[in-house]
Design an enzyme around this catalytic site. Structure first.
Site, short mmCIF file in Angstrom:
data_model
loop_
_atom_site.label_atom_id
_atom_site.label_comp_id
_atom_site.label_asym_id
_atom_site.label_seq_id
_atom_site.Cartn_x
_atom_site.Cartn_y
_atom_site.Cartn_z
N ARG A 118 0.93 -1.11 -0.07
CA ARG A 118 0.21 -0.05 0.05
C ARG A 118 0.96 1.10 0.13
O ARG A 118 2.09 1.08 0.61
CB ARG A 118 -0.91 -0.03 1.24
N LYS A 129 -2.52 -1.49 7.74
CA LYS A 129 -3.85 -1.51 7.89
C LYS A 129 -4.54 -2.78 8.51
O LYS A 129 -5.48 -2.58 9.20
CB LYS A 129 -4.59 -1.30 6.36
N HIS A 155 -2.59 3.66 -6.28
CA HIS A 155 -3.09 2.28 -5.85
C HIS A 155 -3.45 1.13 -6.87
O HIS A 155 -3.51 0.02 -6.64
CB HIS A 155 -4.30 2.56 -5.05
N ARG A 157 -1.04 -1.56 -6.92
CA ARG A 157 -1.22 -2.66 -6.02
C ARG A 157 -2.20 -3.61 -6.70
O ARG A 157 -1.89 -4.86 -6.66
CB ARG A 157 -1.73 -2.04 -4.68
N HIS A 206 -4.40 -8.80 3.26
CA HIS A 206 -5.75 -8.75 3.34
C HIS A 206 -6.09 -9.46 4.45
O HIS A 206 -5.73 -10.62 4.43
CB HIS A 206 -6.55 -9.38 2.14
N TYR A 212 -10.25 -10.71 -7.38
CA TYR A 212 -9.44 -10.75 -8.36
C TYR A 212 -9.82 -12.33 -8.98
O TYR A 212 -9.03 -12.60 -10.05
CB TYR A 212 -7.83 -10.87 -8.14
#
Length: 178
Positions: free
Chosen positions: A24, A59, A122, A125, A148, A157
């Site tokens: 990120r 995150k 972004h 990514r 994630h 995806y």
């Protein structure tokens, strides 16, 4: 990346790192020399992120590791020469954290020179994840690399899985015969 080398060569290591690690933006900004391990195959330890100028955990709240490609390892080894272990890999002009505004202008120059529509940083990514999934890499592995917390986030995806369902059912004929 070729256009970046031509119009914003100082930013090439930053954008190559983004495309080859899927970090990120805040994680790239917070990356310190001690987080880049050049031993063996090479690895980045993602331990922190910068959000609104403040450094904190990534995150997901969890650290993770992302392997280096050989080309990225070579570029980062040059980047780290003479840098203290606490030094930022991609510092701003005054030595502190680089800002989004300082990043977006060379990014836009490079994408325009490459003939691309204006995309977001972004999206690098997303490109990382899309390339891995399109190459048939397992979604849980991509999830782990991206950091994630939930596989459902990575599932966006899944449509890129090459012949994913055909391979799943093909195993039935292989094991049980006609």
């Amino acid at each position: 990346l070729i256009a970046c080398q031509e119009v914003a060569p100082d930013w090439y290591p930053f954008f190559l790192t983004a495309l080859r690690t899927g970090l990120r933006l805040g994680e790239l900004i917070a990356l310190r020399a001690r987080d880049v391990r050049l031993d063996g195959a090479g690895m980045i330890d993602v331990r922190r992120s910068v959000h609104r100028g403040l450094e904190g955990p990534p995150k997901s709240g969890r650290a993770r590791q992302v392997p280096l490609t050989p080309s990225l390892k070579a570029v980062l080894s040059l980047r780290l020469e003479g840098l203290s272990v606490d030094g930022l890999v991609f510092p701003g002009p005054q030595g502190g954290f680089v800002t989004r505004d300082q990043i977006k202008h060379p990014f836009w120059r490079a994408t325009a020179a490459a003939g691309l529509e204006r995309i977001r940083i972004h999206d690098l990514r997303h490109s990382f994840a899309s390339q891995l999934v399109s190459a048939g890499k397992p979604l849980p592995a991509v999830q782990q690399l991206l950091g994630h917390a939930d596989l459902r986030t990575t599932m966006r995806y899944a449509h890129l899985v090459p012949d994913g369902m055909a391979d799943v059912v093909a195993v039935l004929d292989e094991e049980n015969g006609p």
